[in-house]
Write an enzyme that holds these catalytic residues in place. Structure first.
Site, PDB file in Angstrom:
ATOM      1  N   ASP A   1     -65.075  -3.065  64.061  1.00 22.69           N
ATOM      2  CA  ASP A   1     -66.380  -3.061  64.719  1.00 22.69           C
ATOM      3  C   ASP A   1     -66.849  -4.466  65.054  1.00 22.69           C
ATOM      4  O   ASP A   1     -66.232  -5.463  64.672  1.00 22.69           O
ATOM      5  CB  ASP A   1     -67.422  -2.389  63.809  1.00 22.69           C
TER       6      ASP A   1
ATOM      7  N   TYR B   1     -58.683  -3.162  53.440  1.00 17.04           N
ATOM      8  CA  TYR B   1     -59.868  -3.940  53.797  1.00 17.04           C
ATOM      9  C   TYR B   1     -60.369  -4.677  52.567  1.00 17.04           C
ATOM     10  O   TYR B   1     -60.227  -4.195  51.435  1.00 17.04           O
ATOM     11  CB  TYR B   1     -60.980  -3.029  54.313  1.00 17.04           C
TER      12      TYR B   1
END
Length: 446
Positions: free
Chosen positions: A153, A226
């Site tokens: 994002d 992540y």
């Protein structure tokens, strides 16, 4: 219709036919010029023009255009400009190979990775600008078998994003499907060095690997990991760590993501590891690490947000179980996601890929990162100096009684908050909207 109108129509048709013929001639000439640019060096092109055309003034403008981007008389390099009518397909006589690129980027100034967001700049748009500028792509994007591993994002960074596509190659023949067969013994173009020479400072290619033709950066990925940086402050790290364990395994994470009911119908994902640890031995800076086969839109940031509420003592770890039970909690409670800047896509795991980087490209990349790191350390030192200066000022004791006390709103438990529409409600709304649109189209035709 009178004779004058008939004659006018005939004249216009004649002019139109003439214009169409002229356009075809110009397109043919344009294609020939583009072919000369791609196949000839500057001096050869100039000799060709001097041999075939006697009127040098007529073609001086064309010759200057052909010289752009190549060596010029004064010995300086001028920026390359794409000629009108430039067609990547005209370079198809070059060899190609299917490769995977590992990419590092710092996402603060980008509107996410994917260029489909219709906002610029994106990492993907900058990458393809570099690929076209270096002539490493020989066709349009749709013909490159392009795929990306993750679609991060806005503001999110990565040190291990992977994309796969066809690139120009020095190879003469196609290899096999194994790593040993795909690697060229006589060497290959230094993709890392070439691309890093034109990419912006906050995007870098850190390695490349040959890939079999059936490889997909998205669907061949075995796992993605992540990391999320945060300050310990007054958080209950033990409570957060125990809560992480509840998220491990396969669950329906629709209450931990931004739901895209139009395109996503399965919200089950598998998390293989989830932990919190100090960052580089620091007592204050912490690191949250989560690994899974795939993740939903905003899933990591939503999970981190709930963990922060638990760490602050505002929610019980049991809220994780309640949110994972989609039968009892079909509608996601409204809560704010964790900030995007501390989130980093650390790695993408594949079978059989070995990313390589030349020693020169690696050294250049190391020097670049060291320079960027020093720049940010200088900025941190300036902010630290500002804090030091602030401590030397004195409070106005007389104004103490006039201070406005900030009103802190009491925490509303997640399970008591307003909720978003459920998946079934979203699908029903989409179906109803599509039916109404179809009915409107039919009515207009009638």
């Amino acid at each position: 219709m009178d004779d004058n109108q008939s004659e006018l129509i005939m004249e216009l048709r004649s002019k139109l036919s003439s214009f169409e013929q002229k356009v075809k001639e110009l397109e043919s000439e344009n294609a020939r010029l583009a072919s000369l640019v791609l196949s000839c060096s500057c001096h050869k092109v100039e000799e060709n023009f001097n041999t075939n055309f006697t009127d040098s003034n007529t073609f001086s403008d064309k010759l200057e255009k052909l010289k752009l981007g190549n060596c010029v008389g004064n010995g300086k390099r001028k920026p390359r400009k794409r000629l009108s009518g430039y067609n990547l397909n005209s370079m198809n006589h070059h060899s190609q190979r299917f490769v995977a690129l590992k990419i590092m980027y710092f996402g603060q100034r980008f509107y996410g990775f994917a260029s489909e967001a219709q906002m610029d700049p994106t990492i993907e748009s900058e990458l393809f600008k570099a690929l076209e500028k270096t002539r490493l792509v020989l066709s349009d994007k749709k013909d490159l078998q392009y795929s990306r591993c993750g679609r991060t994002d806005k503001g999110v960074s990565s040190v291990g994003q992977v994309v796969s596509l066809l690139l120009r190659s020095k190879r003469k023949e196609h290899g096999g499907n194994t790593y040993e067969e795909l690697v060229d013994k006589e060497g290959e173009l230094d993709y890392v060095r070439i691309l890093n020479g034109v990419l912006p400072d906050d995007i870098r290619v850190i390695g490349w690997s040959p890939a079999p033709v059936n490889f997909s950066a998205r669907f061949s990925c075995l796992s993605r990991e992540y990391i999320y940086f945060f300050w310990r402050e007054h958080l209950n790290i033990l409570a957060m760590q125990s809560s992480c364990k509840r998220l491990i395994g396969e669950h329906d994470f629709r209450n931990f993501c931004k739901m895209d009911a139009a395109n996503v119908h399965n919200y089950k994902r598998r998390i293989t590891s989830f932990d919190i640890c100090p960052c580089n031995g620091s007592d204050e800076l912490m690191l949250l690490k989560v690994k899974g086969s795939a993740f939903l839109w905003h899933q990591v940031r939503c999970m981190v947000a709930v963990l922060f509420l638990i760490g602050q003592g505002l929610e019980s770890p049991d809220v994780i179980d309640a949110l994972l039970d989609v039968e009892k909690t079909p509608r996601k409670p409204q809560y704010k996601m964790a900030p995007e800047i501390p989130l980093v896509l650390q790695s993408c795991e594949f079978e059989g890929l070995k990313f390589i980087c030349s020693s020169d490209a690696r050294r250049a990349l190391q020097l670049h990162l060291e320079k960027e790191s020093q720049t940010y350390k200088l900025q941190a030192a300036i902010f630290h100096e500002a804090l030091t200066s602030l401590s030397s000022t004195e409070d106005d004791a007389g104004a103490t009684s006039n201070k406005i006390k900030k009103k802190f709103s009491s925490h509303v438990p997640l399970m008591s908050r307003p909720t978003e529409p459920s998946y079934d409600e979203r699908r029903a709304k989409l179906t109803s909207s599509a039916a109404a649109q179809h009915k409107s189209v039919v009515a207009k035709k009638i």
